[in-house]
Design a protein around this motif. Structure first.
Motif: not given
Length: 186
Positions: A7, A34, A69, A90, A102-105, A114, A128, A130, A146
């Protein structure tokens, strides 16, 4: 199946190359990014190796499938230089019987948010980015991961990190030293 997860590269061509070197060593089947891939973002310092065009070339040349993502620093113009899509904020994947979100956050920044999303989606693993800081822990029935950031780490020791998921084991790796700094088995 083996996944490499990263990420917040934020346009760093040097750390994209380090990521590709780790890929050659780890030999994963898929790369999951991510978000916050090409642009450094207005709150981050300009990196000395900031070169989003070169980073895009490296990702486009990657021989494995890449899933991305959308992060808060990713834009429509980024999709014009990448051969793979930057997807929704997502993704939801079922792999080897594991439900992985999965997500950036940036839409679910707190542990409570979360936890709520992981429970609603019955996630076995919730991944995640971010915040640029590693997390690898189990809360309830879900593993929260993360991978940190390879280029703009906010760890106290500034280690450049990615994660690898294989055979129900997750490890976080310092890509400068190849040292495994965290591990968790499901």
């Amino acid at each position: 199946m083996k996944y490499m997860i990263a990420s917040d590269i934020h346009g760093s061509s040097y750390y994209c190359q380090k990521l590709m070197d780790a890929y050659k060593y780890e030999k994963p089947d898929r790369l999951i990014l991510l978000g916050d891939i090409l642009y450094h973002g207005p709150r981050n310092p300009m990196l000395s190796d900031y070169n989003p065009a070169k980073l895009a070339e490296k990702l486009n040349a990657c021989s494995m499938p890449v899933v991305i993502c959308r992060g808060n620093c990713d834009s429509e113009v980024d999709t014009l230089v990448l051969d793979m899509p930057i997807q929704a904020p997502y993704t939801y994947v079922v792999a080897e019987g594991l439900k992985i979100v999965t997500t950036h956050g940036h839409y679910v920044e707190t542990d409570e948010a979360k936890d709520k999303m992981a429970k609603a989606l019955k996630a076995d693993i919730f991944i995640s980015g971010h915040v640029h800081i590693n997390v690898l822990e189990k809360r309830g029935n879900t593993i929260f991961l993360n991978p940190g950031s390879p280029s703009l780490s906010k760890r106290e020791d500034n280690r450049a990190t990615v994660a690898v998921l294989e055979d129900k084991t997750i490890k976080i790796i310092d890509i400068d030293t190849d040292e495994v700094i965290m591990t968790l088995t499901l």
